[in-house]
Design a protein around this motif. Structure first.
Motif, PDB file in Angstrom:
ATOM      1  N   THR A   1       3.469   9.703 -46.415  1.00  0.00           N
ATOM      2  CA  THR A   1       1.891   9.673 -46.565  1.00  0.00           C
ATOM      3  C   THR A   1       1.471  11.097 -46.033  1.00  0.00           C
ATOM      4  N   TRP A   2       2.453  12.019 -45.771  1.00  0.00           N
ATOM      5  CA  TRP A   2       2.303  13.360 -45.253  1.00  0.00           C
ATOM      6  C   TRP A   2       2.050  14.306 -46.574  1.00  0.00           C
TER       7      TRP A   2
ATOM      8  N   GLN B   1       6.563   8.538 -39.379  1.00  0.00           N
ATOM      9  CA  GLN B   1       5.392   9.039 -39.649  1.00  0.00           C
ATOM     10  C   GLN B   1       4.691   9.100 -38.238  1.00  0.00           C
ATOM     11  N   GLY B   2       3.435   9.824 -38.256  1.00  0.00           N
ATOM     12  CA  GLY B   2       2.657  10.063 -37.083  1.00  0.00           C
ATOM     13  C   GLY B   2       1.484   9.090 -36.914  1.00  0.00           C
ATOM     14  N   TYR B   3       0.655   9.465 -35.935  1.00  0.00           N
ATOM     15  CA  TYR B   3      -0.553   8.964 -35.770  1.00  0.00           C
ATOM     16  C   TYR B   3      -0.433   7.360 -35.532  1.00  0.00           C
ATOM     17  N   GLY B   4       0.805   6.994 -34.697  1.00  0.00           N
ATOM     18  CA  GLY B   4       1.083   5.851 -34.425  1.00  0.00           C
ATOM     19  C   GLY B   4       1.670   4.725 -35.552  1.00  0.00           C
ATOM     20  N   MET B   5       1.592   5.442 -36.846  1.00  0.00           N
ATOM     21  CA  MET B   5       2.076   4.496 -37.960  1.00  0.00           C
ATOM     22  C   MET B   5       3.582   4.516 -37.976  1.00  0.00           C
TER      23      MET B   5
ATOM     24  N   ASN C   1       7.674   5.821 -33.177  1.00  0.00           N
ATOM     25  CA  ASN C   1       7.259   5.071 -31.937  1.00  0.00           C
ATOM     26  C   ASN C   1       8.352   4.712 -30.935  1.00  0.00           C
TER      27      ASN C   1
END
Length: 370
Positions: free
Chosen positions: A151-152, A350-354, A359
């Motif tokens: 996604t990045w 992946q960032g933003y909690g995804m 996590n």
């Protein structure tokens, strides 16, 4: 011939080969001469060696070799992949023994001789990295990414270049793409000789989402690190040589704004495939440290606004540490039967909690840095 397991174990210890996960091709390169394998002083016919491995092994899944079917104790575990094996141990009793060995007992031992085969010039003594936390490895394996998960795409390249130009760094803005780039696009851009090394580096750092003020500092020192970037792109430097060159500039205060998290991005995208180095940033470093249950990569902890903790890769990390990290990425790729690029991407997550793996790292790794 059943003593081949004992002889291999003795030979591994003697020559410092890594174990217990290995391939027949690796063994062949070490022990075969003119169709005869010489292991710990004993000779084995090449074809017979392959027969022993096939007949005296179990796995993957419910597969059982012919010798084992006749009641003999297994000598090896056949792991997923082409001719990948590990030693059978009596303590491995579950139906998923091969996975158990891969996850719980994985070791990577790299000797100077083995390192030379891997184009690693900075290894002077054996390196051993060991999984101590199988639950972490199992969670990582279940949440590995693939290319469809990417996604990045970083920042817009033209907007990034335009900022540098407006701040006085001379650029021909028509050279830059007015779009965000995924890894595949960026590799394609770098491979085109018509694109200058400067254009490539700006595109790479835009992809990485680099703080623009830090980028301005880095490109103010462009004359210092341009020769390094050019040599990486031409294949004149191995990944450890490249890391060391950047590191020396950092130590001499000649390179501001471009720490390891970002100059390893330069190494990753510019390097030839045979010298590929991988991105060693906060997330790949924290992931590696957690899987290894040790602080292989030195991180500096800092507190941001609102009390949020963040980490950055310390300048204390040497080229040898970077080489250990890269070898770890490559061996994980062998263990999990995928590419080093996808391992590195999965470590980053992946960032933003995804990202489930990211996590998990955030929830689990604080004990390493307290």
């Amino acid at each position: 011939m059943s003593n081949i397991q004992t002889n291999l174990m003795a030979e591994f210890k003697k020559i410092g080969f890594y174990s217990p996960v290995f391939t027949l091709a690796e063994l062949q390169s070490l022990f075969e001469q003119n169709g005869i394998w010489v292991i710990n002083g004993q000779e084995y016919d090449s074809k017979h060696v392959r027969t022993i491995f096939a007949n005296c092994s179990v796995g993957p899944g419910n597969r059982v070799g012919e010798s084992v079917k006749r009641g003999h104790l297994p000598l090896f575990i056949k792991c997923p992949g082409k001719a990948v094996y590990s030693f059978y141990e009596k303590s491995a009793s579950s139906d998923d023994r091969h996975t158990s060995v891969l996850v719980q007992q994985f070791k990577l031992l790299v000797t100077p001789q083995k390192a030379k085969m891997l184009s690693s010039d900075c290894i002077e003594k054996p390196i051993e990295l060991t999984f101590l936390t199988s639950s972490h490895a199992e969670f990582f394996a279940k949440n590995m990414l693939n290319l469809s998960n990417e996604t990045w795409a970083g920042g817009n390249v033209l907007a990034f270049a335009k900022y540098l130009s407006e701040k006085g760094f001379p650029l021909n803005l028509s050279d830059y793409l007015n779009q965000k780039l995924y890894r595949k696009n960026l590799f394609e851009f770098v491979r085109k000789n018509a694109n200058s090394t400067l254009d490539c580096c700006i595109s790479i750092l835009a992809w990485g989402g680099m703080n623009r003020e830090h980028a301005l500092q880095a490109f103010a020192c462009w004359s210092e690190w341009e020769p390094i970037a050019i040599k990486i792109r031409s294949g004149e430097l191995t990944r450890s040589e490249a890391y060391n060159a950047f590191s020396e500039l950092r130590k001499s205060k000649k390179l501001k704004g471009l720490g390891a998290a970002y100059f390893t991005k330069i190494i990753y995208f510019l390097s030839k495939s045979e010298y590929r180095g991988y991105i060693m940033d906060q997330w790949t470093a924290r992931s590696s440290n957690l899987l290894l249950n040790t602080k292989l990569i030195e991180l500096t902890k800092t507190t941001l606004k609102y009390g949020k903790l963040s980490y950055f890769v310390s300048d204390k990390n040497s080229a040898e540490t970077y080489e250990k990290f890269c070898l770890f990425v490559e061996h994980l790729a062998q263990v999990y039967q995928t590419t080093p690029d996808l391992i590195e991407m999965s470590l980053f997550s992946q960032g933003y909690g995804m990202g489930k793996w990211r996590n998990y790292v955030i929830a689990q790794d604080s004990y390493l840095y307290s």
